[in-house]
Design a protein around this motif. Structure first.
Motif, PDB file in Angstrom:
ATOM      1  N   VAL A   1       1.760  -7.108   4.789  1.00  0.00           N
ATOM      2  CA  VAL A   1       1.376  -5.899   4.066  1.00  0.00           C
ATOM      3  C   VAL A   1       2.329  -4.785   4.466  1.00  0.00           C
ATOM      4  N   PHE A   2       3.032  -4.235   3.483  1.00  0.00           N
ATOM      5  CA  PHE A   2       3.896  -3.068   3.685  1.00  0.00           C
ATOM      6  C   PHE A   2       3.061  -1.842   3.355  1.00  0.00           C
ATOM      7  N   ARG A   3       2.971  -0.915   4.310  1.00  0.00           N
ATOM      8  CA  ARG A   3       2.193   0.310   4.112  1.00  0.00           C
ATOM      9  C   ARG A   3       3.089   1.508   4.348  1.00  0.00           C
ATOM     10  N   LEU A   4       3.134   2.407   3.382  1.00  0.00           N
ATOM     11  CA  LEU A   4       3.881   3.657   3.515  1.00  0.00           C
ATOM     12  C   LEU A   4       3.113   4.554   4.466  1.00  0.00           C
ATOM     13  N   HIS A   5       3.768   5.064   5.521  1.00  0.00           N
ATOM     14  CA  HIS A   5       3.038   5.848   6.518  1.00  0.00           C
ATOM     15  C   HIS A   5       3.563   7.262   6.696  1.00  0.00           C
ATOM     16  N   SER A   6       4.591   7.655   5.963  1.00  0.00           N
ATOM     17  CA  SER A   6       5.072   9.030   6.075  1.00  0.00           C
ATOM     18  C   SER A   6       5.511   9.546   4.711  1.00  0.00           C
ATOM     19  N   LYS A   7       5.529  10.843   4.594  1.00  0.00           N
ATOM     20  CA  LYS A   7       5.846  11.496   3.331  1.00  0.00           C
ATOM     21  C   LYS A   7       7.309  11.255   2.955  1.00  0.00           C
ATOM     22  N   VAL A   8       7.527  11.009   1.677  1.00  0.00           N
ATOM     23  CA  VAL A   8       8.868  10.791   1.154  1.00  0.00           C
ATOM     24  C   VAL A   8       9.454  12.140   0.764  1.00  0.00           C
ATOM     25  N   GLY A   9      10.643  12.423   1.265  1.00  0.00           N
ATOM     26  CA  GLY A   9      11.294  13.701   0.983  1.00  0.00           C
ATOM     27  C   GLY A   9      11.811  13.779  -0.441  1.00  0.00           C
ATOM     28  N   PRO A  10      12.341  14.929  -0.801  1.00  0.00           N
ATOM     29  CA  PRO A  10      12.884  15.096  -2.159  1.00  0.00           C
ATOM     30  C   PRO A  10      14.239  14.389  -2.275  1.00  0.00           C
TER      31      PRO A  10
ATOM     32  N   ILE B   1       0.872  -1.171   0.000  1.00  0.00           N
ATOM     33  CA  ILE B   1       0.000   0.000   0.000  1.00  0.00           C
ATOM     34  C   ILE B   1       0.909   1.220   0.000  1.00  0.00           C
ATOM     35  N   ILE B   2       1.030   1.838  -1.154  1.00  0.00           N
ATOM     36  CA  ILE B   2       1.874   3.022  -1.315  1.00  0.00           C
ATOM     37  C   ILE B   2       0.953   4.152  -1.764  1.00  0.00           C
ATOM     38  N   ALA B   3       0.539   4.991  -0.833  1.00  0.00           N
ATOM     39  CA  ALA B   3      -0.459   6.025  -1.110  1.00  0.00           C
ATOM     40  C   ALA B   3       0.136   7.212  -1.858  1.00  0.00           C
ATOM     41  N   LYS B   4      -0.681   7.766  -2.739  1.00  0.00           N
ATOM     42  CA  LYS B   4      -0.269   8.926  -3.526  1.00  0.00           C
ATOM     43  C   LYS B   4      -0.033  10.150  -2.646  1.00  0.00           C
ATOM     44  N   ARG B   5      -0.721  10.232  -1.524  1.00  0.00           N
ATOM     45  CA  ARG B   5      -0.548  11.418  -0.672  1.00  0.00           C
ATOM     46  C   ARG B   5       0.818  11.438   0.018  1.00  0.00           C
ATOM     47  N   TYR B   6       1.478  10.292   0.136  1.00  0.00           N
ATOM     48  CA  TYR B   6       2.805  10.239   0.751  1.00  0.00           C
ATOM     49  C   TYR B   6       3.928  10.222  -0.280  1.00  0.00           C
TER      50      TYR B   6
END
Length: 120
Positions: A88-97, A52-57
């Motif tokens: 299940v791997f879930r992205l939970h924080s925003k990825v930096g530049p 689960i890799i959300a577009k918002r993060y």
């Protein structure tokens, strides 16, 4: 032993994801959380992966796809060591530049550390 990543090694149905997300959290890192169902799947013959890799993060599709490829490859290589259940791997924080090379190194190191904790 072949270390292929067949469709049988993936989660497909929303109900499979929901069971894993309602389950217990195995490990948490700076970017990802690994969850698994509370009850071991009956008749599970191998470890299975869900992402689960959300577009918002991770706003860019290139970033999301690169992360998924790195996680799948790390899981594929370590799947035989893992207990037989769904992960299940879930992205939970925003990825930096970051550049893609930096991102891939960061994701791979974190995924390897989280899978080490899952093996224990």
């Amino acid at each position: 032993m072949r270390a292929t990543f067949t469709p049988a090694a993936r989660l497909h149905r929303p109900s499979e994801y929901a069971a894993a997300l309602k389950g217990k959290r195995i490990a948490r890192g700076a970017l990802f959380v690994i969850t698994t169902p509370r009850d071991a799947a009956e008749g599970a013959d191998q470890a299975r992966l869900g992402l689960i890799i959300a577009k918002r993060y991770a706003a860019r599709a290139v970033t999301r796809n690169a992360m998924k490829r790195v996680i799948r490859e790390a899981f594929r290589l370590r799947r035989h060591e893992l207990p037989q259940c769904d992960y299940v791997f879930r992205l939970h924080s925003k990825v930096g530049p970051l550049t893609l090379t930096e991102l891939k190194k960061l994701v791979r190191s974190e995924v390897d550390a989280l899978l080490d904790r899952a093996v224990r």
